[in-house]
Design an enzyme around this catalytic site. Structure first.
Site, PDB file in Angstrom:
ATOM      1  N   ARG A 152      16.222  66.774  94.947  1.00 27.61           N
ATOM      2  CA  ARG A 152      15.445  65.758  95.716  1.00 27.61           C
ATOM      3  C   ARG A 152      14.984  66.288  97.065  1.00 27.61           C
ATOM      4  NH1 ARG A 152      19.194  60.942  94.919  1.00 27.61           N
ATOM      5  NH2 ARG A 152      19.081  60.651  92.679  1.00 27.61           N
ATOM      6  N   ARG A 195      11.783  61.027 100.241  1.00 29.79           N
ATOM      7  CA  ARG A 195      11.836  60.117 101.382  1.00 29.79           C
ATOM      8  C   ARG A 195      12.407  60.680 102.669  1.00 29.79           C
ATOM      9  NH1 ARG A 195      14.776  54.807  99.644  1.00 29.79           N
ATOM     10  NH2 ARG A 195      15.763  56.183  98.119  1.00 29.79           N
ATOM     11  N   ARG A 242       2.743  59.360 100.627  1.00 28.06           N
ATOM     12  CA  ARG A 242       3.363  58.602  99.546  1.00 28.06           C
ATOM     13  C   ARG A 242       2.610  57.337  99.156  1.00 28.06           C
ATOM     14  NH1 ARG A 242       4.976  55.180  96.612  1.00 28.06           N
ATOM     15  NH2 ARG A 242       7.065  54.435  96.180  1.00 28.06           N
ATOM     16  N   ASP A 286       9.928  62.371  87.859  1.00 29.79           N
ATOM     17  CA  ASP A 286      11.164  61.603  87.707  1.00 29.79           C
ATOM     18  C   ASP A 286      11.610  61.746  86.259  1.00 29.79           C
ATOM     19  OD1 ASP A 286      12.730  59.221  89.287  1.00 29.79           O
ATOM     20  OD2 ASP A 286      12.770  58.922  87.127  1.00 29.79           O
ATOM     21  N   TYR A 330      19.449  54.147  81.588  1.00 29.73           N
ATOM     22  CA  TYR A 330      18.360  53.360  82.187  1.00 29.73           C
ATOM     23  C   TYR A 330      17.673  52.479  81.138  1.00 29.73           C
ATOM     24  CZ  TYR A 330      18.842  55.998  86.512  1.00 29.73           C
ATOM     25  OH  TYR A 330      19.329  56.540  87.677  1.00 29.73           O
TER      26      TYR A 330
END
Lengths: 345, 345
Positions: A28, A32, A41, A77, A152
């Site tokens: 990552r 962010r 973004r 992702d 998920y």
């Protein structure tokens, strides 16, 4: 040769002097924590940013420029491919992947048709080509591992207990394996397309597989992880297999056919190396919480990880899990410099 | 002798024939999974239910009656003592412990004055006395371990990453140790009062300590856990030390002075026994997710845990973590029966 690929192959620095530094990148690393990321973004789901090759290329390259890391990792992702085949999943800012209609029964298998990368996610190959042309460092492709992706799809949102996905796994093992086969087919297609587009290495993120005890991992996940890793073996790129809380699973995750095992911060690299018998390289394993702290502490902890590795050539320096939104980019840059200066291989 | 205490002392069944069954109880056996609990629970914070000795006695005894478990565990919470000294913490239904003003600086140490059990939580001793009189089984007392309790006080709510508490730990080690000393003093006072009131065994719940690598656990937590366990050693009751994700910490948690180590479901008991060199009894370690499933699967998994223990007399059967709100009480009852029928010691 790049340091990343040398380390992944456990080649001593002395045999590849041009690549004789300890490679370092951060899970990552794009995202962010970086102000330049927040600038490009925009709003809404990141899936649309991922599908926008200009922004995805820029975001993939941002940490390479800022940190001088030894690898780019595709800005994407693990749910991108299942989103692309129309499963019905979104990434909700501040929450994570969510499905309005979670996977419940055999009928839902239809929502996981085979992935056709050129048609379903053409932007992926384009972003990789852009990065490989511009980046000057190897690019890592990736896919979601069976347990993590299934979690998920079945839970319909991030979970702490994995109650629903385990209920399916234990209670309907045939359906579980069918689900994992679909997920694995999609992962294989994703990874092959990434390598065809220029990825030099791939990582299977089974981040949550450590929620299982070894016997359950062996029965329910290992066969699928093994198939995924074996079906990309002919591509000749190193394969990393990663999860957190996987201290007891490390030998199994290596057996699945990985060249590199990602180790979270809980298990010292020396212990991980012992458990895997030295047959794989190791990636890790600084506690990500340190990235919000001070350089004094960080310095000591980077040296602790390097010392724990003891100069073994098969070491890719990384955090034990991903960079956090609160991580200090200035500290991460100093980590890269220190590893490059002091790491031995 | 009770089976629980025999197992905690690793005494073979042949040497204590009256206690020659494998004892079993469940962490969080009292609580939301039981309809009879929901009937007496009422609304609002559970801290008021804990402080109501009639309801707390009833709730503590409910699982003993329903399941035939080998232990009662005091209906309370690890934050009860810090609530009782007025730190300013509440347990918010559906969320967990929350502090309006989390612990931030040395000034906040004042909010953790020494606990005077008779004055601050008289209901605790009263509930224990009631249960011991009525229950017919040994009662387990407990306190929160240093890292876990500190995490609630510093984060101000349940956390996944423990960023703030680790920032304090790494960044202000002196303040960290002062905080842990206060927490430890309170834990020691709590446990001593519980044993004085009739608890036959105590458990230190450092549930989240597994968020630390062994070197950090050793530096920041182990000295405090050691002090707590040693300062109740003279009471002569067995001491259990528990956390999840603690596979790498098990030998250290045993070194702290425990008689029993709680093992989560990730680490097979045989592995845990090897790592702790047989010097402690083990508690665990069925995956709690199984408690929402079917008896067929459960049966196989109970037998797997028993087989993995291999008839070692130092085994207290339990889940690897707590009963969940969705757990099926019918299944749990069957687990108790099966362990009692088939377990060997």
């Amino acid at each position: 040769m790049f340091p990343l690929l040398r380390a992944a192959r456990q080649i001593p620095g002395s045999e590849a002097p041009e690549a004789a530094t300890v490679p370092v990148w951060f899970m990552r690393q794009a995202g962010r924590s970086l102000p330049e990321y927040r600038e490009v973004r925009g709003e809404g789901t990141i899936l649309h940013v991922i599908a926008d090759t200009d922004r995805a290329t820029e975001i993939t390259l941002q940490p390479v420029r800022r940190y001088g890391v030894d690898a780019a990792i595709l800005y994407s992702d693990i749910v991108t491919p299942v989103w692309a085949v129309g499963f019905g999943i979104d990434i909700v800012p501040g929450v994570g992947p969510m499905c309005e209609h979670p996977f419940e029964s055999a009928a839902d298998l239809e929502r996981l048709r085979p992935l056709e990368p050129d048609i379903d996610l053409p932007y992926q190959a384009e972003t990789i080509k852009n990065v490989v042309t511009d980046g000057g460092v190897p690019l890592i492709g990736f896919a979601g591992g069976p347990f993590t992706l299934a979690s998920y799809l079945v839970e319909g949102r991030p979970s702490r207990t994995y109650t629903k996905v385990k209920a399916l796994m234990f209670g309907q093992p045939d359906l579980w394996h069918q689900l994992c086969e679909r997920i694995s087919d999609i992962a294989i297609a994703t990874l092959r397309a990434q390598v065809a587009a220029g990825a030099s290495m791939v990582q299977l993120f089974d981040s949550w597989a450590g929620a299982l005890r070894p016997e359950h991992y062996t029965e329910f996940v290992l066969p699928h992880a093994t198939r995924i890793l074996h079906e990309v073996a002919d591509l000749g790129v190193p394969r990393t297999h990663f999860g957190i809380n996987t201290g007891e699973l490390l030998p199994l995750m290596a057996d699945a056919g990985a060249d590199v095992i990602g180790v979270d911060w809980r298990t010292p690299l020396s212990v991980a190396r012992q458990r895997t018998g030295g047959r794989v390289a190791l990636q890790g394993n600084l506690d990500p919480a340190l990235t919000t702290g001070t350089w004094d502490v960080m310095q000591r902890e980077v040296r602790r990880v390097l010392a724990d590795n003891g100069g073994n050539p098969g070491h890719i320096f990384n955090l034990g899990h991903g960079v956090m939104p609160e991580s200090d980019p200035g500290l991460l840059k100093q980590v890269v410099e220190l590893v490059h200066e002091e790491g031995t291989c």
